[in-house]
Design a protein around this motif. Structure first.
Motif, PDB file in Angstrom:
ATOM      1  N   TYR A 190    -103.953 -90.252-115.403  1.00  0.00           N
ATOM      2  CA  TYR A 190    -102.523 -90.021-115.579  1.00  0.00           C
ATOM      3  C   TYR A 190    -101.954 -89.082-114.525  1.00  0.00           C
ATOM      4  CZ  TYR A 190    -103.019 -92.531-119.929  1.00  0.00           C
ATOM      5  OH  TYR A 190    -103.272 -93.508-120.844  1.00  0.00           O
ATOM      6  N   LEU A 191    -102.712 -88.071-114.139  1.00  0.00           N
ATOM      7  CA  LEU A 191    -102.265 -87.164-113.087  1.00  0.00           C
ATOM      8  C   LEU A 191    -102.111 -87.918-111.769  1.00  0.00           C
ATOM      9  CD1 LEU A 191    -101.588 -84.334-112.016  1.00  0.00           C
ATOM     10  CD2 LEU A 191    -104.057 -83.982-111.684  1.00  0.00           C
ATOM     11  N   TYR A 192    -103.095 -88.718-111.434  1.00  0.00           N
ATOM     12  CA  TYR A 192    -103.061 -89.494-110.191  1.00  0.00           C
ATOM     13  C   TYR A 192    -101.807 -90.365-110.124  1.00  0.00           C
ATOM     14  CZ  TYR A 192    -104.303 -92.994-106.709  1.00  0.00           C
ATOM     15  OH  TYR A 192    -104.292 -93.830-105.624  1.00  0.00           O
ATOM     16  N   ARG A 205     -99.814 -82.878 -90.008  1.00  0.00           N
ATOM     17  CA  ARG A 205    -101.215 -82.882 -89.585  1.00  0.00           C
ATOM     18  C   ARG A 205    -102.117 -83.314 -90.726  1.00  0.00           C
ATOM     19  NH1 ARG A 205    -105.074 -79.007 -89.811  1.00  0.00           N
ATOM     20  NH2 ARG A 205    -104.771 -77.330 -91.299  1.00  0.00           N
ATOM     21  N   TRP A 206    -101.537 -83.525 -91.896  1.00  0.00           N
ATOM     22  CA  TRP A 206    -102.300 -83.877 -93.084  1.00  0.00           C
ATOM     23  C   TRP A 206    -102.284 -85.382 -93.311  1.00  0.00           C
ATOM     24  CZ3 TRP A 206    -104.714 -79.626 -93.988  1.00  0.00           C
ATOM     25  CH2 TRP A 206    -104.078 -78.403 -93.826  1.00  0.00           C
ATOM     26  N   ALA A 207    -103.453 -85.958 -93.532  1.00  0.00           N
ATOM     27  CA  ALA A 207    -103.541 -87.380 -93.890  1.00  0.00           C
ATOM     28  C   ALA A 207    -103.163 -87.577 -95.359  1.00  0.00           C
ATOM     29  CB  ALA A 207    -104.954 -87.905 -93.641  1.00  0.00           C
ATOM     30  N   TYR A 208    -103.428 -86.555 -96.172  1.00  0.00           N
ATOM     31  CA  TYR A 208    -103.143 -86.615 -97.612  1.00  0.00           C
ATOM     32  C   TYR A 208    -102.410 -85.343 -98.026  1.00  0.00           C
ATOM     33  CZ  TYR A 208    -106.814 -90.079 -97.253  1.00  0.00           C
ATOM     34  OH  TYR A 208    -107.572 -91.156 -96.867  1.00  0.00           O
ATOM     35  N   ASP A 209    -101.560 -85.499 -99.020  1.00  0.00           N
ATOM     36  CA  ASP A 209    -100.917 -84.330 -99.601  1.00  0.00           C
ATOM     37  C   ASP A 209    -101.898 -83.609-100.523  1.00  0.00           C
ATOM     38  OD1 ASP A 209     -98.317 -84.831 -98.452  1.00  0.00           O
ATOM     39  OD2 ASP A 209     -98.090 -86.440 -99.922  1.00  0.00           O
ATOM     40  N   VAL A 210    -102.662 -84.403-101.282  1.00  0.00           N
ATOM     41  CA  VAL A 210    -103.549 -83.850-102.313  1.00  0.00           C
ATOM     42  C   VAL A 210    -104.898 -84.551-102.281  1.00  0.00           C
ATOM     43  CG1 VAL A 210    -103.902 -83.613-104.812  1.00  0.00           C
ATOM     44  CG2 VAL A 210    -101.633 -83.249-103.844  1.00  0.00           C
ATOM     45  N   PHE A 211    -105.964 -83.767-102.390  1.00  0.00           N
ATOM     46  CA  PHE A 211    -107.314 -84.290-102.650  1.00  0.00           C
ATOM     47  C   PHE A 211    -107.599 -83.964-104.104  1.00  0.00           C
ATOM     48  CE2 PHE A 211    -111.854 -84.095-103.145  1.00  0.00           C
ATOM     49  CZ  PHE A 211    -112.345 -85.109-102.339  1.00  0.00           C
ATOM     50  N   LEU A 212    -107.940 -84.980-104.885  1.00  0.00           N
ATOM     51  CA  LEU A 212    -108.199 -84.802-106.307  1.00  0.00           C
ATOM     52  C   LEU A 212    -109.704 -84.835-106.551  1.00  0.00           C
ATOM     53  CD1 LEU A 212    -106.762 -84.541-109.033  1.00  0.00           C
ATOM     54  CD2 LEU A 212    -106.706 -87.024-109.170  1.00  0.00           C
ATOM     55  N   ARG A 254     -96.289 -91.743-108.287  1.00  0.00           N
ATOM     56  CA  ARG A 254     -94.901 -92.143-108.572  1.00  0.00           C
ATOM     57  C   ARG A 254     -93.902 -91.204-107.904  1.00  0.00           C
ATOM     58  NH1 ARG A 254     -97.024 -93.322-113.620  1.00  0.00           N
ATOM     59  NH2 ARG A 254     -96.261 -91.380-114.518  1.00  0.00           N
ATOM     60  N   ARG A 255     -94.312 -89.984-107.639  1.00  0.00           N
ATOM     61  CA  ARG A 255     -93.451 -89.007-106.959  1.00  0.00           C
ATOM     62  C   ARG A 255     -93.544 -89.124-105.435  1.00  0.00           C
ATOM     63  NH1 ARG A 255     -89.770 -86.801-110.270  1.00  0.00           N
ATOM     64  NH2 ARG A 255     -90.703 -85.982-112.147  1.00  0.00           N
ATOM     65  N   GLY A 256     -94.342 -90.065-104.953  1.00  0.00           N
ATOM     66  CA  GLY A 256     -94.477 -90.266-103.519  1.00  0.00           C
ATOM     67  C   GLY A 256     -95.497 -89.362-102.863  1.00  0.00           C
ATOM     68  N   ILE A 257     -96.350 -88.758-103.644  1.00  0.00           N
ATOM     69  CA  ILE A 257     -97.372 -87.857-103.119  1.00  0.00           C
ATOM     70  C   ILE A 257     -98.599 -88.690-102.735  1.00  0.00           C
ATOM     71  CG2 ILE A 257     -98.911 -85.943-103.715  1.00  0.00           C
ATOM     72  CD1 ILE A 257     -96.599 -84.966-105.571  1.00  0.00           C
TER      73      ILE A 257
END
Length: 135
Positions: free
Chosen positions: A38-40, A17-24, A45-48
């Motif tokens: 660098y975090l982004y 149900r999530w369009a994104y895994d993470v909102f930064l 790179r991990r597919g997040i």
């Protein structure tokens, strides 16, 4: 009669149900060219799948701004929120509007304290106290 075991049955694609895994959420002036950048890319790179709002890059000094409707919707559509709390984070009206939305609708919020002591945020001292007093 043949039976198939659960391990041999074809897997169904997972529907999120999530369009994104993470909102930064971050203050560009403090962290964009270093930590947030660098975090982004490390998470990508991990597919997040990450939403990073960069729309304030074209804003003129003194112009009144607020988070875009797209950013506010992305907050709702993100599984996890990462807030990079930096010295100038709360001096941004934009960041405070995002933060208000985040705190109203999210349970999983991960704070990252970048160049600030957590007690400054908790006790609203130094840059945090000054900026919040102005708002």
């Amino acid at each position: 009669m043949a039976f198939s075991s659960p391990s041999s049955s074809p897997s169904l694609p997972s529907i999120s149900r999530w369009a994104y895994d993470v909102f930064l959420s971050f203050r560009k002036i403090d962290t964009y060219d270093n930590f947030a950048y660098y975090l982004y890319y490390a998470l990508c790179r991990r597919g997040i799948k990450i939403y990073r709002d960069d729309e304030d890059s074209e804003i003129e000094r003194g112009e009144v701004i607020s988070p875009s409707p797209t950013a506010l919707k992305a907050i709702e559509d993100s599984k996890i929120i990462i807030i990079i709390l930096s010295p100038n984070y709360v001096s941004s009206w934009w960041c405070l509007e995002e933060l208000t939305k985040i705190l109203k609708c999210k349970e999983i919020v991960l704070p990252v304290f970048y160049d600030v002591n957590p007690s400054e945020v908790r006790n609203q001292r130094k840059s945090f106290g000054e900026a919040l007093a102005k708002h």
